[in-house]
Design an enzyme around this catalytic site. Structure first.
Site, short mmCIF file in Angstrom:
data_model
loop_
_atom_site.label_atom_id
_atom_site.label_comp_id
_atom_site.label_asym_id
_atom_site.label_seq_id
_atom_site.Cartn_x
_atom_site.Cartn_y
_atom_site.Cartn_z
N HIS A 58 12.30 2.60 5.73
CA HIS A 58 12.24 1.16 5.44
C HIS A 58 12.77 0.39 6.64
O HIS A 58 13.89 0.58 7.08
CB HIS A 58 13.09 0.85 4.20
CG HIS A 58 12.66 -0.38 3.47
ND1 HIS A 58 12.51 -1.60 4.10
CD2 HIS A 58 12.34 -0.58 2.16
CE1 HIS A 58 12.12 -2.50 3.20
NE2 HIS A 58 12.01 -1.91 2.02
N ASN A 73 -10.55 0.07 1.68
CA ASN A 73 -9.11 0.23 1.54
C ASN A 73 -8.75 0.01 0.07
O ASN A 73 -8.71 -1.12 -0.40
CB ASN A 73 -8.38 -0.76 2.44
CG ASN A 73 -6.86 -0.63 2.36
OD1 ASN A 73 -6.33 0.08 1.52
ND2 ASN A 73 -6.17 -1.32 3.24
N HIS A 104 -4.04 19.72 7.14
CA HIS A 104 -4.80 18.55 6.69
C HIS A 104 -3.94 17.29 6.75
O HIS A 104 -2.74 17.33 6.45
CB HIS A 104 -5.32 18.75 5.25
CG HIS A 104 -6.03 20.06 5.05
ND1 HIS A 104 -7.33 20.25 5.48
CD2 HIS A 104 -5.62 21.22 4.50
CE1 HIS A 104 -7.68 21.50 5.18
NE2 HIS A 104 -6.68 22.09 4.59
N CYS A 147 0.81 -1.22 0.00
CA CYS A 147 0.00 0.00 0.00
C CYS A 147 0.85 1.27 0.00
O CYS A 147 0.37 2.34 -0.38
CB CYS A 147 -0.91 0.01 1.22
SG CYS A 147 -2.04 -1.40 1.30
N HIS A 205 -3.38 6.85 5.53
CA HIS A 205 -3.72 5.61 4.82
C HIS A 205 -4.85 4.85 5.50
O HIS A 205 -4.85 4.65 6.72
CB HIS A 205 -2.47 4.74 4.76
CG HIS A 205 -2.72 3.36 4.24
ND1 HIS A 205 -3.30 3.14 3.01
CD2 HIS A 205 -2.49 2.14 4.78
CE1 HIS A 205 -3.40 1.84 2.82
NE2 HIS A 205 -2.93 1.21 3.87
#
Length: 459
Positions: free
Chosen positions: A271, A392, A355, A192, A359
């Site tokens: 990561h 989603n 704002h 995602c 996710h």
């Protein structure tokens, strides 16, 4: 136009030569002055090159909205799952409980082929799903921006689990007859979080290719991601992911500043793949019956929290006011060096952004992020309503959220927007935008336009 005569030119040359000769003599006599001047030149050069990179603008974006024939209520989802004949009764009950807690409404979308009895999962249907989403989003985007397809010089496409041959990027090149020298990239397997990775790649390419347009496509394929087994850690994905996609058009052409919506300030990528728990938290594998699916670990929320913490440490240095940075640093020093038992300080990001596009990983993810970032319900509304209305949609979900903000008339000139995504690997990625103008919601066309008056809803 003035003209220099030979005598004048000689005089100017002499003056310039004399100036540099005297400067050189001063530096020879004073090594400290030479050193200071060299440092000053190096600093100014570094400052110039750091701040003189090409600006990247977002002309516009489009989110695909399927037709009513693709609407899938919770009851329809369970009914079609029963008709596959693959799921045990306890698996059906488990999926029903997940849907009840999902934060979904009754109008999320799945491909039409999955609503047939029995559902169809052929390669033809998989291609049809993705091509319908991608071409629908691009057509709307080109109509909005009036940019010709042949003018696009960079193309970046991401889809995690559907990686056909020829690639999706090649499909786009073929459909729109894009030019021969286009820089085309197809990203797969990045989860995602790939939407902001694609954005970051496009931004980097725009830094070195002047006067260019970059088209970024974020989508996922529900047909390919469907799991037909009975392992609970894999069944969750069936319940959470829904059909959708977004097309984004970026430009580094200076004159596009006047017609663009946003300026891309920065991207931040974190990561955590070096950690085994993070790496295995979202992983595609086979179950005991050799059926392939995407398994979600019980450690996922903890892993997401660690990835978020690492990402906001990078982000905070660039966007937070000095007062917030000093508070964070003081508590960090007290904990690490003075061995004080102090609760970690979470910076107030509401001072840096108007704002938040968070996710839509699921209701539990939203609850955790709201708590961690101390956001009120108004700031969480775009994320929660996107999950409710569209489910989603993976890497494209943050664009449905930004479209929600626009449709509500919330975006004002100079507003700052934070987009944040999580992805397998495990990754946490952020993008920071500044609005170049106030968005007139009465003139906007996006997936919320004809129903925004119905939101927010309580559930």
């Amino acid at each position: 136009m003035s003209t220099f005569f030979p005598s004048q030119l000689s005089a100017i040359t002499f003056i310039v030569q004399e100036f540099f000769f005297r400067i050189l003599q001063i530096f020879k006599a004073n090594h400290v002055s030479l050193l200071l001047c060299s440092c000053l030149i190096a600093y100014l050069a570094t400052f110039y090159f750091k701040n003189n990179h090409r600006k990247v603008y977002l002309l516009d974006f489009a989110c695909y909205k399927p037709g009513p024939e693709c609407i899938c209520t919770k009851e329809m989802f369970i009914d079609r799952s029963l008709h596959t004949g693959h799921f045990r009764d306890e698996s059906i009950d488990f999926q029903r409980r997940i849907l009840d807690k999902s934060g979904f409404g009754q109008k999320t979308y799945v491909p039409e082929s999955l609503l047939r009895i029995p559902p169809e999962f052929s390669l033809v249907e998989k291609r049809k799903e993705t091509e319908t989403v991608i071409i629908g989003a691009i057509d709307e985007l080109l109509a909005k921006t009036h940019v010709k397809a042949r003018d696009i010089g960079i193309l970046v496409v991401n889809s995690c689990v559907f990686i056909p041959t020829p690639s999706l990027s090649a499909m786009i090149v073929n459909h729109y007859k894009l030019r021969d020298n286009i820089l085309s990239y197809n990203l797969g397997g990045m989860g995602c979080g790939a939407g902001l990775i694609s954005l970051d790649l496009a931004q980097r390419l725009l830094q070195v290719h002047p006067n260019s347009y970059a088209l970024v496509i974020s989508t996922e394929n529900i047909n390919v991601g469907w799991y037909f087994g009975n392992e609970r850690s894999m069944l969750v994905s069936n319940c959470l992911f829904r059909m959708g996609g977004a097309a984004i058009l970026l430009s580094n052409i200076s004159s596009d500043y006047y017609r663009s919506k946003y300026h891309l300030r920065q991207t931040f990528r974190t990561h955590k793949g070096h950690d085994d728990d993070c790496y295995n938290s979202v992983i595609q594998r086979e179950d005991e019956e050799h059926i392939t699916g995407v398994a979600l670990s019980k450690d996922l929320m903890r892993v997401a929290g660690e990835a978020l913490k690492a990402n906001i440490q990078l982000l905070g240095k660039s966007v937070l006011p000095l007062s917030e940075q000093l508070k964070f640093l003081a508590i960090l020093i007290a904990k690490k060096f003075l061995k004080k038992k102090i609760k970690p300080y979470t910076p107030n990001f509401k001072l840096a952004f108007e704002h938040f596009c968070i996710h839509t990983g699921g209701r539990a993810v939203q609850d955790e992020l709201q708590k961690h970032l101390d956001l009120d319900d108004w700031l969480m509304e775009p994320s929660r309503m996107t999950l409710y209305r569209f489910g989603n949609t993976s890497s494209s979900s943050i664009w449905y959220e930004l479209a929600y903000c626009e449709a509500k008339g919330r975006i004002k000139k100079s507003d700052r927007i934070w987009q944040i995504q999580f992805g397998s690997g495990f990754k946490c990625n952020s993008a920071v935008w500044r609005a170049l103008r106030t968005i007139d919601h009465t003139k906007e066309k996006n997936p919320w336009s004809d129903e925004i008056h119905e939101f927010p809803v309580k559930f």
